[in-house]
Scaffold this motif. Sequence first.
Motif, PDB file in Angstrom:
ATOM      1  N   THR A  49     -28.829  -0.011  20.038  1.00 34.73           N
ATOM      2  CA  THR A  49     -27.809   0.968  19.679  1.00 34.73           C
ATOM      3  C   THR A  49     -28.293   2.408  19.773  1.00 34.73           C
ATOM      4  OG1 THR A  49     -26.882  -0.667  18.167  1.00 34.73           O
ATOM      5  CG2 THR A  49     -26.170   1.607  17.874  1.00 34.73           C
ATOM      6  N   ALA A  50     -29.524   2.682  19.345  1.00 35.51           N
ATOM      7  CA  ALA A  50     -29.997   4.064  19.289  1.00 35.51           C
ATOM      8  C   ALA A  50     -30.460   4.593  20.643  1.00 35.51           C
ATOM      9  CB  ALA A  50     -31.141   4.192  18.283  1.00 35.51           C
ATOM     10  N   SER A  51     -30.836   3.715  21.559  1.00 32.68           N
ATOM     11  CA  SER A  51     -31.470   4.186  22.798  1.00 32.68           C
ATOM     12  C   SER A  51     -30.755   3.758  24.064  1.00 32.68           C
ATOM     13  CB  SER A  51     -32.920   3.691  22.859  1.00 32.68           C
ATOM     14  OG  SER A  51     -32.971   2.276  22.886  1.00 32.68           O
ATOM     15  N   GLU A  52     -29.597   3.099  23.949  1.00 34.93           N
ATOM     16  CA  GLU A  52     -28.855   2.674  25.134  1.00 34.93           C
ATOM     17  C   GLU A  52     -27.377   3.015  24.995  1.00 34.93           C
ATOM     18  OE1 GLU A  52     -31.575  -1.193  26.427  1.00 34.93           O
ATOM     19  OE2 GLU A  52     -29.439  -1.448  26.019  1.00 34.93           O
ATOM     20  N   MET A  53     -26.804   3.487  26.085  1.00 32.39           N
ATOM     21  CA  MET A  53     -25.374   3.753  26.150  1.00 32.39           C
ATOM     22  C   MET A  53     -24.849   3.200  27.468  1.00 32.39           C
ATOM     23  SD  MET A  53     -23.153   5.178  24.044  1.00 32.39           S
ATOM     24  CE  MET A  53     -23.931   6.505  23.135  1.00 32.39           C
ATOM     25  N   VAL A  54     -23.742   2.485  27.401  1.00 36.43           N
ATOM     26  CA  VAL A  54     -23.119   1.922  28.598  1.00 36.43           C
ATOM     27  C   VAL A  54     -21.956   2.815  29.007  1.00 36.43           C
ATOM     28  CG1 VAL A  54     -21.974  -0.081  29.604  1.00 36.43           C
ATOM     29  CG2 VAL A  54     -23.784  -0.405  27.905  1.00 36.43           C
ATOM     30  N   VAL A  55     -21.975   3.266  30.261  1.00 38.21           N
ATOM     31  CA  VAL A  55     -20.904   4.095  30.814  1.00 38.21           C
ATOM     32  C   VAL A  55     -20.096   3.227  31.771  1.00 38.21           C
ATOM     33  CG1 VAL A  55     -20.319   6.235  32.012  1.00 38.21           C
ATOM     34  CG2 VAL A  55     -22.456   6.083  30.699  1.00 38.21           C
ATOM     35  N   THR A  56     -18.787   3.186  31.570  1.00 35.02           N
ATOM     36  CA  THR A  56     -17.899   2.380  32.411  1.00 35.02           C
ATOM     37  C   THR A  56     -16.799   3.273  32.960  1.00 35.02           C
ATOM     38  OG1 THR A  56     -18.320   0.437  31.023  1.00 35.02           O
ATOM     39  CG2 THR A  56     -16.423   0.329  32.478  1.00 35.02           C
ATOM     40  N   TRP A  57     -16.451   3.064  34.227  1.00 34.08           N
ATOM     41  CA  TRP A  57     -15.341   3.816  34.822  1.00 34.08           C
ATOM     42  C   TRP A  57     -14.744   3.013  35.965  1.00 34.08           C
ATOM     43  CZ3 TRP A  57     -20.416   4.872  35.897  1.00 34.08           C
ATOM     44  CH2 TRP A  57     -20.795   4.992  37.242  1.00 34.08           C
ATOM     45  N   SER A  58     -13.635   3.506  36.496  1.00 34.09           N
ATOM     46  CA  SER A  58     -12.937   2.831  37.592  1.00 34.09           C
ATOM     47  C   SER A  58     -12.792   3.752  38.785  1.00 34.09           C
ATOM     48  CB  SER A  58     -11.541   2.371  37.147  1.00 34.09           C
ATOM     49  OG  SER A  58     -11.622   1.391  36.139  1.00 34.09           O
ATOM     50  N   THR A  59     -12.760   3.150  39.955  1.00 35.80           N
ATOM     51  CA  THR A  59     -12.312   3.833  41.171  1.00 35.80           C
ATOM     52  C   THR A  59     -11.314   2.919  41.863  1.00 35.80           C
ATOM     53  OG1 THR A  59     -14.161   2.961  42.488  1.00 35.80           O
ATOM     54  CG2 THR A  59     -14.435   5.152  41.525  1.00 35.80           C
ATOM     55  N   ARG A  60     -10.365   3.524  42.550  1.00 31.09           N
ATOM     56  CA  ARG A  60      -9.374   2.731  43.276  1.00 31.09           C
ATOM     57  C   ARG A  60     -10.014   2.012  44.463  1.00 31.09           C
ATOM     58  NH1 ARG A  60      -5.886   1.279  40.226  1.00 31.09           N
ATOM     59  NH2 ARG A  60      -6.173   2.725  38.548  1.00 31.09           N
ATOM     60  N   SER A  61     -10.968   2.672  45.095  1.00 29.72           N
ATOM     61  CA  SER A  61     -11.635   2.115  46.265  1.00 29.72           C
ATOM     62  C   SER A  61     -13.130   2.243  46.077  1.00 29.72           C
ATOM     63  CB  SER A  61     -11.202   2.850  47.536  1.00 29.72           C
ATOM     64  OG  SER A  61      -9.795   2.843  47.656  1.00 29.72           O
ATOM     65  N   LEU A  62     -13.861   1.483  46.859  1.00 28.62           N
ATOM     66  CA  LEU A  62     -15.308   1.488  46.750  1.00 28.62           C
ATOM     67  C   LEU A  62     -15.899   2.490  47.727  1.00 28.62           C
ATOM     68  CD1 LEU A  62     -17.323  -0.060  45.025  1.00 28.62           C
ATOM     69  CD2 LEU A  62     -17.670  -1.620  46.930  1.00 28.62           C
ATOM     70  N   PRO A  63     -16.581   3.512  47.251  1.00 23.42           N
ATOM     71  CA  PRO A  63     -17.173   4.493  48.160  1.00 23.42           C
ATOM     72  C   PRO A  63     -18.096   3.819  49.175  1.00 23.42           C
ATOM     73  CG  PRO A  63     -17.256   5.291  45.921  1.00 23.42           C
ATOM     74  CD  PRO A  63     -16.806   3.872  45.841  1.00 23.42           C
ATOM     75  N   PRO A  64     -18.136   4.311  50.409  1.00 25.79           N
ATOM     76  CA  PRO A  64     -18.920   3.667  51.470  1.00 25.79           C
ATOM     77  C   PRO A  64     -20.412   3.596  51.171  1.00 25.79           C
ATOM     78  CG  PRO A  64     -17.368   5.230  52.401  1.00 25.79           C
ATOM     79  CD  PRO A  64     -17.344   5.433  50.920  1.00 25.79           C
ATOM     80  N   ASP A  65     -20.945   4.476  50.341  1.00 23.57           N
ATOM     81  CA  ASP A  65     -22.388   4.491  50.139  1.00 23.57           C
ATOM     82  C   ASP A  65     -22.880   3.380  49.218  1.00 23.57           C
ATOM     83  OD1 ASP A  65     -21.263   5.572  47.907  1.00 23.57           O
ATOM     84  OD2 ASP A  65     -22.383   7.437  47.935  1.00 23.57           O
ATOM     85  N   LEU A  66     -21.983   2.435  48.823  1.00 25.89           N
ATOM     86  CA  LEU A  66     -22.443   1.281  48.061  1.00 25.89           C
ATOM     87  C   LEU A  66     -23.548   0.545  48.813  1.00 25.89           C
ATOM     88  CD1 LEU A  66     -22.211  -0.833  45.774  1.00 25.89           C
ATOM     89  CD2 LEU A  66     -20.474  -1.971  47.146  1.00 25.89           C
ATOM     90  N   GLN A  67     -23.416   0.488  50.115  1.00 29.97           N
ATOM     91  CA  GLN A  67     -24.338  -0.306  50.907  1.00 29.97           C
ATOM     92  C   GLN A  67     -25.767   0.218  50.849  1.00 29.97           C
ATOM     93  OE1 GLN A  67     -22.482  -0.356  54.748  1.00 29.97           O
ATOM     94  NE2 GLN A  67     -20.737  -1.559  54.042  1.00 29.97           N
ATOM     95  N   VAL A  68     -25.942   1.482  50.489  1.00 27.43           N
ATOM     96  CA  VAL A  68     -27.294   2.020  50.371  1.00 27.43           C
ATOM     97  C   VAL A  68     -27.674   2.220  48.902  1.00 27.43           C
ATOM     98  CG1 VAL A  68     -27.302   3.109  52.630  1.00 27.43           C
ATOM     99  CG2 VAL A  68     -26.415   4.378  50.682  1.00 27.43           C
ATOM    100  N   GLY A  69     -26.935   1.560  48.023  1.00 29.93           N
ATOM    101  CA  GLY A  69     -27.297   1.554  46.617  1.00 29.93           C
ATOM    102  C   GLY A  69     -27.041   2.850  45.890  1.00 29.93           C
ATOM    103  N   MET A  70     -26.074   3.638  46.333  1.00 27.96           N
ATOM    104  CA  MET A  70     -25.861   4.954  45.740  1.00 27.96           C
ATOM    105  C   MET A  70     -24.470   5.113  45.121  1.00 27.96           C
ATOM    106  SD  MET A  70     -28.630   6.756  46.142  1.00 27.96           S
ATOM    107  CE  MET A  70     -28.114   8.457  46.044  1.00 27.96           C
ATOM    108  N   THR A  71     -23.692   4.036  45.054  1.00 31.35           N
ATOM    109  CA  THR A  71     -22.315   4.190  44.600  1.00 31.35           C
ATOM    110  C   THR A  71     -22.211   4.381  43.099  1.00 31.35           C
ATOM    111  OG1 THR A  71     -21.437   2.932  46.434  1.00 31.35           O
ATOM    112  CG2 THR A  71     -20.070   3.064  44.480  1.00 31.35           C
ATOM    113  N   THR A  72     -22.761   3.439  42.341  1.00 30.60           N
ATOM    114  CA  THR A  72     -22.543   3.424  40.908  1.00 30.60           C
ATOM    115  C   THR A  72     -23.652   4.210  40.224  1.00 30.60           C
ATOM    116  OG1 THR A  72     -21.436   1.323  41.128  1.00 30.60           O
ATOM    117  CG2 THR A  72     -22.164   1.914  38.938  1.00 30.60           C
TER     118      THR A  72
END
Length: 463
Positions: free
Chosen positions: A51-74
């Motif tokens: 609880t003190a040292s971790e935070m989860v960030v969640t969000w949505s996109t309508r489409s998946l950005p192309p740079d997912l394939q190089v590990g840079m999307t999320t």
Amino acid sequence: MKALQLFLLAVLTVVATGLETSQGRANDSKEGLGIVHYQPEQVHLAFGERTASEMVVTWSTRSLPPDLQVGMTTIVEYGLLEASGQSKLSQTARGTATKFVDGGRKKATQFIHRVTLRNLKPNSTYVYHCGSSYGWSSVFQFRTVPEASADWSPSLAIYGDMGNENAQSLARLQEETQRGMYDAIIHVGDFAYDMDTSNAAVGDAYMRQIESVAAYVPYMVCPGNHEEKYNFSNYRARFNMPGDTDSLWYSFNLGPVHFVSFSTEVYYFLGYGFKLLTKQFEWLEQDLAEANLPENRAKRPWIVTYGHRPMYCSDEKEYDCNKQLETYIRQGLPMLKWFGLEDLFYKHGVDVEIFAHEHFYTRLWPIYDFKVYNGSAEAPYTNPKAPIQIITGSAGCKEEREPFSKDLPEWNAYHSNDYGYTRLKAHNGTHLYFEQVSDDKDGQIVDSFWVIKDSHGSYPEVQ
């Protein structure tokens, strides 16, 4: 001619790429040319496993950005807020993107992104934004809680049953969150009314509405009956609570309080399988038994549970709200009396139980098996001899308010059907303070009380 065609194709490709980046336009493989959106939306936070040292960030996109394939999307870029008020987004965390397809007719698709920020400094303010080179969110900030300490006093806002229509309490909650009044928000089931409506467009609208709250403080949730459609798929996809149970049940520690979230809906929607009910009950037995160990109660004295449907209520519902019909979560499954929670919570010394579902606010006297067990006539909430239950389901939704019974039960200590929400301040290991805010009365406190306990643990056996 072929060279000219290639040149023109290259020019068109560059133009199309620019449009994708700046305006979110791209080809849709199923429907031909369509509009896509890489811009993050519906940003919200939750506590991580630590609880003190971790935070989860969640969000949505309508489409998946192309740079997912190089590990840079999320991606989340973040950094400490400096004393000068300035901050550099100097750290980067990466996570996963999951495709979510709504169960409605249009099979609406979006991508849910989740990133866990780890090794955060306790009791510190961070700024962050999320997205990718194809689009970033606004810059938000949050404050971490002190390191595993029961010696500080967290403040929370708690409510259930808030929709995207008639979300009466939301403006006040937004203002108070921006002023730093809360360390977390707890939403006790029923969101949007309903998340799946209009092919999940209502769920999207609601998640955008609460961003001005949920992107700044952890927004901790449990499922309600309005999340049931398609096996609770919208709820399970959109939220990321601690643990590995699709946010259906979990626990976390905050200051002197051990919070336990559970699903009342596993008792009512058995068509999705009996296993969830048995797994949750086994988990609750284990979690509460551990929290109730003397060494753990010495470190974190209070146990507070929250689930959507109440064990007791002060209106005349056609189902599960009177002594004749019983409530499934209180007594267990009909006839069999299996998996009842009232005995379990009593056995392990749960101090406060918070519910919603009924569109009003009710404070109960300490209660077990329909009997009142006040600490004393003069101080009913000082060393009570049974758990205290609160129903807070009046945040505001399109179904509007519910009337109380003409003849209120004897265990009803206070009630109001003003729109509003509950505040909890955990002062220390002996004192909890609750108050009920009326939005109808411009933020007036219409009810308040202290729970005071000199010691914590299982309640005495009742004959």
